[in-house]
Design an enzyme around this catalytic site. Structure first.
Site, PDB file in Angstrom:
ATOM      1  N   HIS A  75       0.832  -1.211   0.000  1.00  0.00           N
ATOM      2  CA  HIS A  75       0.000   0.000   0.000  1.00  0.00           C
ATOM      3  C   HIS A  75       0.867   1.261   0.000  1.00  0.00           C
ATOM      4  O   HIS A  75       0.602   2.218  -0.732  1.00  0.00           O
ATOM      5  CB  HIS A  75      -0.947   0.016   1.198  1.00  0.00           C
ATOM      6  CG  HIS A  75      -1.901  -1.138   1.228  1.00  0.00           C
ATOM      7  ND1 HIS A  75      -2.664  -1.461   2.328  1.00  0.00           N
ATOM      8  CD2 HIS A  75      -2.208  -2.059   0.276  1.00  0.00           C
ATOM      9  CE1 HIS A  75      -3.406  -2.517   2.058  1.00  0.00           C
ATOM     10  NE2 HIS A  75      -3.134  -2.898   0.825  1.00  0.00           N
ATOM     11  N   HIS A 232      -9.207  -1.647  -5.226  1.00  0.00           N
ATOM     12  CA  HIS A 232      -8.113  -1.973  -4.307  1.00  0.00           C
ATOM     13  C   HIS A 232      -7.135  -2.952  -4.936  1.00  0.00           C
ATOM     14  O   HIS A 232      -5.925  -2.888  -4.669  1.00  0.00           O
ATOM     15  CB  HIS A 232      -8.635  -2.542  -2.980  1.00  0.00           C
ATOM     16  CG  HIS A 232      -7.517  -2.784  -2.016  1.00  0.00           C
ATOM     17  ND1 HIS A 232      -6.944  -1.770  -1.280  1.00  0.00           N
ATOM     18  CD2 HIS A 232      -6.800  -3.897  -1.733  1.00  0.00           C
ATOM     19  CE1 HIS A 232      -5.940  -2.253  -0.571  1.00  0.00           C
ATOM     20  NE2 HIS A 232      -5.832  -3.553  -0.827  1.00  0.00           N
ATOM     21  N   ASP A 236      -3.115  -2.536  -5.079  1.00  0.00           N
ATOM     22  CA  ASP A 236      -2.126  -3.568  -4.749  1.00  0.00           C
ATOM     23  C   ASP A 236      -1.169  -3.818  -5.905  1.00  0.00           C
ATOM     24  O   ASP A 236       0.048  -3.940  -5.711  1.00  0.00           O
ATOM     25  CB  ASP A 236      -2.828  -4.885  -4.407  1.00  0.00           C
ATOM     26  CG  ASP A 236      -3.320  -4.949  -2.974  1.00  0.00           C
ATOM     27  OD1 ASP A 236      -2.908  -4.115  -2.147  1.00  0.00           O
ATOM     28  OD2 ASP A 236      -4.123  -5.863  -2.680  1.00  0.00           O
ATOM     29  N   HIS A 259      -0.847 -11.028  -5.245  1.00  0.00           N
ATOM     30  CA  HIS A 259       0.536 -10.657  -4.933  1.00  0.00           C
ATOM     31  C   HIS A 259       1.502 -11.687  -5.522  1.00  0.00           C
ATOM     32  O   HIS A 259       2.552 -11.336  -6.066  1.00  0.00           O
ATOM     33  CB  HIS A 259       0.745 -10.584  -3.417  1.00  0.00           C
ATOM     34  CG  HIS A 259      -0.077  -9.541  -2.739  1.00  0.00           C
ATOM     35  ND1 HIS A 259      -0.041  -8.205  -3.089  1.00  0.00           N
ATOM     36  CD2 HIS A 259      -0.977  -9.626  -1.729  1.00  0.00           C
ATOM     37  CE1 HIS A 259      -0.863  -7.526  -2.323  1.00  0.00           C
ATOM     38  NE2 HIS A 259      -1.446  -8.362  -1.489  1.00  0.00           N
TER      39      HIS A 259
END
Length: 294
Positions: A75, A232, A236, A259
């Site tokens: 973030h 969001h 990321d 991720h």
């Protein structure tokens, strides 16, 4: 266009997502060609931001060195990358970056307070020259050549509030701040309960995440955007892609990206120098990019 850092040191204190303890975060200026360097002041360990230092991608992007880690860096990095900052020292006194409200808005405000300082060495950017793709089942993330920078993300969740969402960010610093930075991380109540049983997510609350049970959102204030979830995911992805080591020009596209997939994408990209070209931004070609980071 020249490399940048921040004009002055700034700091804040927030709660760590997993330990639930206060974490002090300080940002300091660095000279040209220093890159982004994390520093754990409690154990005196510096961890440069490079893909080789990524040690975990299950629930967040985690970097580590000499058996010491810093978790949930994405973030903060998302904001740093969106502001076009090339050189920065990030100091924390614990093993995670504070979660703040679960978005990057607090970090944007911190960078606004710090100000941006231009240095005396030309800025380098990576031009994507070939398509690079990581696919696992129907999930994929890919980079492809483009004259500008776009993030195109689609998510699918079998939950009545989320279902299928798609969003395309035509990147500028301003569009990032307005459309992406306030989008919070999200999770499901059963996952939170499981994590807490394992001693994790102890700092997680309705103050720093959107939490859903089987049918609805539990946050009394509701959502900041109707499609906050996919926004969001773009937040990321921008943070994860900063592991490349510089801003890039190209198109990022994802279906159910994560991720882990983003990390694999950075490794695949950097594995072959034919996939990209690093250029110094001098002369005429800097004008459009200067507008993007104005």
């Amino acid at each position: 266009m020249y490399q940048t850092t921040i004009k002055k040191s700034v700091e804040l204190v927030g709660i760590g997502l997993h330990k639930g303890s206060p974490v002090r975060l300080k940002l300091e200026p660095l000279e040209s060609n220093s890159g982004i360097v994390f520093y754990r002041s409690d154990v005196d360990v510096s961890i440069p931001l490079i893909p080789e230092n990524v040690v975990d991608t299950k629930m967040a992007t985690v970097i580590g060195k000499d058996n010491h880690v810093i978790s949930t860096i994405e973030h903060l990095l998302s904001a740093v990358y969106a502001y076009g900052i090339d050189n920065l020292r990030v100091i924390v006194d614990a093993d995670e970056v504070p979660v703040m409200d679960g978005s990057s808005a607090s970090f944007c405000m911190l960078l606004d307070e710090a100000g941006i300082k231009e240095l005396d060495v030309p800025k380098k950017v990576m031009m994507i020259k070939k398509e690079v793709k990581i696919k696992e089942g129907e999930k994929y993330v890919k980079l492809s050549p483009s004259p500008d920078l776009n993030y195109d993300f689609t998510i699918k969740f079998p939950h009545p509030v989320i279902q299928k969402q798609a969003y395309v960010l035509k990147f500028t610093k301003e569009s990032y701040k307005n459309e992406i930075s306030r989008a919070r991380t999200f999770g499901f109540l059963h996952e939170v309960q499981y994590l807490r049983s394992k001693g994790l997510a102890l700092g997680g609350s309705l103050e720093n995440a959107v939490v859903l049970d089987e049918k609805k959102i539990l946050n009394p204030e509701g959502l900041r955007f109707s499609d906050e979830f996919v926004r969001h995911k773009i937040l990321d992805a921008i943070g994860d892609m900063s592991l490349i080591g510089m801003n890039f020009i190209g198109n990022y596209e994802a279906l159910a990206g994560s991720h882990d997939l983003n990390h694999k994408l950075t490794l695949e990209l950097l594995k072959d120098a034919d996939n990209y070209e690093v250029v110094e931004l001098v002369g005429e070609k800097t004008r459009e990019l200067e507008k993007a980071y104005a």
